[in-house]
Design a protein around this motif. Structure first.
Motif, short mmCIF file in Angstrom:
data_model
loop_
_atom_site.label_atom_id
_atom_site.label_comp_id
_atom_site.label_asym_id
_atom_site.label_seq_id
_atom_site.Cartn_x
_atom_site.Cartn_y
_atom_site.Cartn_z
N ALA A 1 5.54 59.48 29.84
CA ALA A 1 4.75 58.50 29.08
C ALA A 1 3.29 58.51 29.50
O ALA A 1 2.38 58.44 28.65
CB ALA A 1 5.36 57.10 29.27
N GLU A 2 3.05 58.62 30.78
CA GLU A 2 1.66 58.62 31.27
C GLU A 2 0.92 59.87 30.79
O GLU A 2 -0.23 59.79 30.34
CB GLU A 2 1.65 58.55 32.79
CG GLU A 2 0.25 58.45 33.39
CD GLU A 2 0.28 58.32 34.91
OE1 GLU A 2 -0.76 58.56 35.53
OE2 GLU A 2 1.35 57.98 35.47
N ARG B 1 0.03 59.62 27.06
CA ARG B 1 -1.17 58.83 26.80
C ARG B 1 -2.42 59.64 27.11
O ARG B 1 -3.41 59.59 26.37
CB ARG B 1 -1.15 57.54 27.64
CG ARG B 1 -0.24 56.45 27.10
CD ARG B 1 -0.46 55.14 27.81
NE ARG B 1 -0.08 55.20 29.21
CZ ARG B 1 1.14 54.93 29.66
NH1 ARG B 1 2.10 54.59 28.80
NH2 ARG B 1 1.42 55.00 30.95
N GLU B 2 -2.38 60.41 28.18
CA GLU B 2 -3.53 61.22 28.57
C GLU B 2 -3.83 62.29 27.52
O GLU B 2 -4.99 62.52 27.15
CB GLU B 2 -3.26 61.87 29.94
CG GLU B 2 -4.37 62.78 30.42
CD GLU B 2 -3.98 63.55 31.68
OE1 GLU B 2 -4.63 64.58 31.97
OE2 GLU B 2 -3.00 63.14 32.34
N ARG C 1 -3.03 62.23 24.43
CA ARG C 1 -3.20 61.69 23.08
C ARG C 1 -4.67 61.53 22.69
O ARG C 1 -5.02 61.56 21.51
CB ARG C 1 -2.50 60.34 22.97
CG ARG C 1 -2.36 59.84 21.54
CD ARG C 1 -1.68 58.49 21.52
NE ARG C 1 -1.29 58.11 20.17
CZ ARG C 1 -0.92 56.89 19.81
NH1 ARG C 1 -0.90 55.93 20.72
NH2 ARG C 1 -0.58 56.61 18.58
N THR D 1 -8.44 59.40 22.56
CA THR D 1 -8.87 58.03 22.25
C THR D 1 -9.37 57.98 20.82
O THR D 1 -9.36 58.98 20.09
CB THR D 1 -9.99 57.59 23.20
OG1 THR D 1 -11.16 58.38 22.94
CG2 THR D 1 -9.58 57.75 24.66
N GLY E 1 -7.22 64.36 20.79
CA GLY E 1 -6.19 64.66 21.77
C GLY E 1 -6.15 66.14 22.05
O GLY E 1 -6.91 66.94 21.48
#
Length: 556
Positions: A127-128, A131-132, A134, A136, A141
């Motif tokens: 999950a972490e 997010r990285e 993906r 902003t 991404g």
């Protein structure tokens, strides 16, 4: 046709144009697709009235479909409550209720089709890392290191996921779209994840479950939905909705977004409503202070009042805040026209008519509704000892006082004029009894010389029905409890006076036969109904006669 379906809006304009061009052959099929992870609230009522109302308007049909893709947070209790709420609002769904889980086999096949076409891949980022990778809103991404697996490798891994080889979160299936898309929803979204959890409909058949965005559009397609009507929060998800259906070359419903219902002094997040229940801030999901449909039903709101409210606020494309006073006005308006009248003394003081015969009783015939003769009449007993409300007596009358005071006269509703001659107090100085006289010549008339201060309600002490009356008010005392407040949460704005209880109320005997949930106007007090859950004589205040909050705010 319901009230909510009578007026047009931008959605009906779209449907009218579709019908003019022959799109869908004039067929209109909508759906109401709640997630069964909580009770429905007033915001859902707007969606229910809109989807079912449009189906009625065009002689089409509306499906009730449970988007049950997250079994950890779902339950049969929620499913049953949703069915009750939709029916109570006055709507019927087409055929049997449908479930997204009905289509799990087909959805799995669709996922395999995407994998074989090189449009989906199994990813092992946690999950972490996800997010990285993906990005902003301002930065694109970057591709997952697992993005270029072959279709054969992805199929093998996806089958192993289905067969339970991996733990929750160890792998996911992602659509292969565009990690540089300005729309974050299009950056290779997850479409399947592993969950080793029992499902309330499919049991233990599956340990992989499709994500909402993947499920929703394909369920619409499989059902042949013509117009997929949803709230504005899904507008940014529409490109994914369209991409999925176009890539799989399926039937393609049109997604149309409208503004959700936002009420001031109200919280409608299901997560936060659940928190109120779980932490004991309210009794349950159907606590009459809750904005849930079941809570409003228990409080005494009527289906017609909610439908009329939803019609009046309209359907727009832009978010706005609706004054909760509009909802309260809708229920006042409905109950004023339809609720029978009755007398109830919430904070009783005893009145003894010293000149009334000890063994005498009378029966007064009072109308059930001042504007509707067809509502009939009721019999109200009268005797030597009565109860009036403590708020209706002041020993020394204030300026413009229109109720009872010492040495002054007042009329009893439907009865005699009485005069207070003496006040009896207990050891603490509290008024416990009023000694009064009545004039037998004033029944229904005002003889010359009489100037009674007003009219008050009463109940015969001998015939009174004991009751507990809960006086509900708004749950939050801040106009925007859900907004960001520094150092505070929505819980800090719970109104400490959202419920008061009149433990020793006295009701006229006709109310002993009151059906649970049926509204009454307690004269001069407000609108009330007998509680739907508790046994015995327990009544809930639905709404006051007037908007007392507006007066408070004006003074402030």
């Amino acid at each position: 046709m319901s009230e909510a379906s009578k007026t047009g809006n931008f959605i009906t304009q779209i449907i009218d144009k579709d019908n003019e061009t022959g799109k869908h052959g004039g067929k209109v099929l909508t759906r109401f697709p709640p997630e069964p992870n909580g009770y429905l609230h007033i915001g859902h009522a707007k969606s229910i009235c809109l989807n079912f109302g449009i189906a009625q308007r065009y002689q089409g049909q509306c499906n009730l479909r449970f988007d049950d893709t997250n079994p950890e947070k779902e339950s049969v209790e929620y499913i049953e409550s949703i069915k009750r709420d939709v029916e109570w609002l006055g709507f019927n769904w087409a055929d049997e209720p449908k479930y997204a889980s009905d289509y799990f086999d087909q959805l799995f096949d669709f996922a395999c089709e995407l994998i074989k076409a090189g449009k989906a891949y199994v990813c092992e980022l946690n999950a972490e890392q996800m997010r990285e990778y993906r990005g902003t809103l301002k930065e694109p991404g970057k591709n997952s290191p697992y993005r270029d697996r072959t279709p054969e490798e992805n199929m093998a891994l996806f089958m192993e996921m289905r067969d339970g080889k991996y733990a929750d979160g160890e792998k996911v299936l992602r659509a292969k779209i565009d990690m540089a898309s300005p729309n974050i929803n299009m950056r290779d979204p997850i479409i399947y994840r592993i969950r080793h959890v029992h499902h309330h409909q499919t049991g233990d058949k599956w340990c992989v479950y499709p994500m909402y965005d993947f499920t929703h559009c394909l369920s619409d397609a499989l059902e042949g939905i013509t117009h997929s009507i949803c709230t504005l929060e899904f507008q940014d998800h529409r490109p994914l909705y369209d991409w999925t259906l176009e890539t799989l070359n399926t039937f393609h419903p049109q997604q149309i977004e409208f503004a959700r219902l936002n009420l001031n002094y109200t919280v409608t997040s299901k997560r936060k409503l659940k928190q109120l229940v779980d932490e004991g801030h309210v009794e349950a999901w159907d606590d009459p202070r809750m904005p849930t449909i079941s809570g409003m039903r228990r409080r005494g709101f009527t289906p017609a009042s909610i439908r009329n409210f939803c019609e009046r606020i309209g359907v727009t494309k832009s978010d706005s805040i609706v004054d909760v006073g509009m909802l309260e006005h809708a229920i006042r308006e409905d109950l004023d026209a339809n609720a029978n009248r009755a007398m109830a003394v919430l904070n009783p003081i005893k009145v003894t008519l010293t000149n009334y015969p000890e063994d005498k009783e009378e029966i007064f015939t009072l109308g059930n509704h001042p504007k509707n003769e067809e509502a009939g009449t009721r019999e109200v007993p009268f005797s030597k000892e009565l109860f009036i409300d403590a708020a209706d007596f002041e020993e020394v009358a204030p300026r413009k006082w229109k109720r009872l005071s010492l040495n002054a006269a007042v009329r009893l509703r439907g009865g005699y004029v009485i005069t207070c001659n003496e006040v009896i107090r207990d050891a603490e100085g509290n008024v416990v009894e009023l000694l009064c006289t009545y004039d037998e010549n004033t029944l229904g008339v005002n003889p010359e010389g009489y100037k009674p201060n007003g009219v008050i309600h009463w109940v015969s002490a001998k015939h009174a029905v004991d009751a507990k009356v809960r006086l509900y008010d708004r749950l939050f005392n801040d106009e925007a409890p859900d907004a960001k407040h520094e150092g505070k949460t929505f819980l800090d704005f719970i109104n400490p006076e959202s419920m008061a209880i009149a433990e020793h109320a006295k009701l006229e005997p006709s109310l002993a036969q009151a059906e649970p949930g049926v509204g009454f106007q307690f004269e001069r007090e407000g609108y009330f109904c007998r509680d739907l859950k508790e046994e015995g004589m327990v009544f809930n205040r639905t709404v006051t006669l007037r908007d007392s909050w507006a007066k408070i705010e004006a003074k402030g």
